[in-house]
Design an enzyme around this catalytic site. Structure first.
Site, PDB file in Angstrom:
ATOM      1  N   SER A   1      87.140 -15.498  75.389  1.00 14.28           N
ATOM      2  CA  SER A   1      88.181 -15.679  76.417  1.00 14.28           C
ATOM      3  C   SER A   1      88.677 -17.108  76.404  1.00 14.28           C
ATOM      4  O   SER A   1      87.879 -18.043  76.305  1.00 14.28           O
ATOM      5  CB  SER A   1      87.604 -15.437  77.814  1.00 14.28           C
ATOM      6  OG  SER A   1      87.390 -14.092  78.025  1.00 14.28           O
TER       7      SER A   1
ATOM      8  N   TYR B   1      82.019  -6.940  79.830  1.00 13.71           N
ATOM      9  CA  TYR B   1      81.369  -6.812  78.530  1.00 13.71           C
ATOM     10  C   TYR B   1      79.870  -6.640  78.674  1.00 13.71           C
ATOM     11  O   TYR B   1      79.335  -6.859  79.742  1.00 13.71           O
ATOM     12  CB  TYR B   1      81.679  -8.018  77.643  1.00 13.71           C
ATOM     13  CG  TYR B   1      81.810  -9.341  78.393  1.00 13.71           C
ATOM     14  CD1 TYR B   1      80.679 -10.082  78.745  1.00 13.71           C
ATOM     15  CD2 TYR B   1      83.056  -9.838  78.785  1.00 13.71           C
ATOM     16  CE1 TYR B   1      80.796 -11.287  79.429  1.00 13.71           C
ATOM     17  CE2 TYR B   1      83.174 -11.046  79.470  1.00 13.71           C
ATOM     18  CZ  TYR B   1      82.032 -11.763  79.777  1.00 13.71           C
ATOM     19  OH  TYR B   1      82.161 -12.949  80.472  1.00 13.71           O
TER      20      TYR B   1
ATOM     21  N   GLU C   1      88.011  -7.059  82.936  1.00 15.74           N
ATOM     22  CA  GLU C   1      87.580  -7.498  81.601  1.00 15.74           C
ATOM     23  C   GLU C   1      86.057  -7.651  81.685  1.00 15.74           C
ATOM     24  O   GLU C   1      85.563  -8.659  82.180  1.00 15.74           O
ATOM     25  CB  GLU C   1      88.232  -8.838  81.292  1.00 15.74           C
ATOM     26  CG  GLU C   1      87.980  -9.298  79.878  1.00 15.74           C
ATOM     27  CD  GLU C   1      89.259  -9.328  79.056  1.00 15.74           C
ATOM     28  OE1 GLU C   1      90.011  -8.322  79.100  1.00 15.74           O
ATOM     29  OE2 GLU C   1      89.490 -10.335  78.392  1.00 15.74           O
TER      30      GLU C   1
END
Ligand code: A2P
Length: 325
Positions: A94, A325, A323
């Protein structure tokens, strides 16, 4: 009409118009070379449980120069080869820099990277993440192969001033928000912004001094931390970012009720369900429907919700960006 169809028929106000952004200017088969401009720890103390670095890379003169928006990612191709003599695959990081980069001229791109260090559960051998440790080991002046930018959804809207923002992060999930907050400052902070940040210990909060200073300087920017492993007799349960929504409901409730507000979530995948559940507990059905579409009667069974219900049964609306993960 089935419940699922009933979900889709709800019209909500405040849907943001998103910008068109460029992606994949630099492709994986032809990475550009950037040069490390600065690297520093961005935890509060060297005693932090993890090692997280703020890495700035000079991309001037490459196709990446001035190419990205805050919220996007870039690719890093680690040096060296795989065991079968192939180049390593790229990893995405990012972007922590604002649009226009650290210096405003599009030359310096940044990321926030945590060293992946673990022990194999069976062999008890040390396991180290290849790319995160490669990036953290780099020194100022070192070359690094880059690609990107990537990402077209986790962005500020076309006209950021039309909205207010609740940003929710764990760990390095703070990276895109650092860039977005800088972008909003550049516009004169036209919105209300609440930054919710989760870390295991106080020492592991990232960019903490900057965030604290911004909260002191700007009335419409608030900063809310959730420290999970500092349990006390008064607070025996781990405090997670989603718990901040209820703990600080005085500030956050009016924001959540407003049609201007967008919620952005970045970090550990586990927090997605936690945030959804907390919203369902705190908000009226009409308010919840702004962010999350659930079948009728579902909000009453919130404690039985499971991760497998996302995204078919628990559907985020266009007022929530994710977003994880
Ligand atoms: P925990 O203490 O349970 O690990 P980091 O990336 O620096 O490890 O920080 C991640 C933070 O997110 C930690 O405080 C971690 O708490 C917390 N966390 C772990 N699982 C969840 C979850 N399901 N929802 C929200 N926060 C979580």
């Amino acid at each position: 009409m089935s419940n699922a169809n009933a979900q889709e028929s709800v019209e909500i106000a405040g849907i943001p118009e998103m910008p068109d952004v460029t992606q994949h200017l630099v492709k994986p088969n032809a990475p550009v070379i950037g040069r490390v401009h600065a690297t520093r720890l961005c935890t509060r103390s060297r005693k932090a449980a993890g090692f997280v670095r703020h890495v700035e890379i000079d991309v001037s003169g490459t196709a990446l120069e001035n190419s990205w928006h805050s919220g996007q990612s870039f690719g890093v191709v680690p040096a060296g080869e795989t065991a079968d003599a192939k180049p390593h695959k790229l990893r995405l990081y990012s972007i922590a820099a604002p649009t226009g980069g650290e210096t405003g001229d599009g030359k310096i791109i940044t990321t926030t990277v945590k060293r992946m260090i673990d022990e194999h559960w069976e062999s008890h051998k040390l396991v180290t993440g290849l790319c995160s440790n490669y990036l953290c080991d780099l020194n100022v002046g070192d070359e690094v192969q880059l690609t990107g930018p990537v990402g077209k959804r986790f962005l500020l809207p076309k006209d950021p001033s039309k909205h207010d923002y609740i940003f929710i992060a764990t760990g390095t999930g703070i990276a895109p928000f650092r860039g977005m907050i800088h972008d909003l400052f550049k516009l004169g902070m036209p919105s209300r912004v609440a930054m919710l940040m989760g870390a295991p210990y106080e020492t592991d909060l990232l960019y903490h001094d900057d965030l604290t200073a911004w909260a002191d300087q700007h009335d419409n920017f608030t900063y809310h931390t959730a420290i999970s492993r500092h349990t006390t007799p008064d607070q025996p349960k781990r405090l997670y970012v989603q718990d901040r929504l209820s703990e600080d409901f005085d500030t956050l409730g009016p924001m959540l009720a407003s049609e201007r507000t967008l919620i952005y979530i970045c970090g550990l995948a586990g927090m997605e369900l936690g945030v959804y559940q907390q919203l369902a507990r705190l908000l009226s059905p009409e308010q919840l429907a702004q962010y999350l579409s659930v079948p009728e009667g579902f909000a009453e069974q919130v404690d039985q919700w499971e991760r497998s219900m996302i995204p078919k049964t628990l559907k985020k609306t266009k007022r929530m960006m994710l977003e994880v993960y």
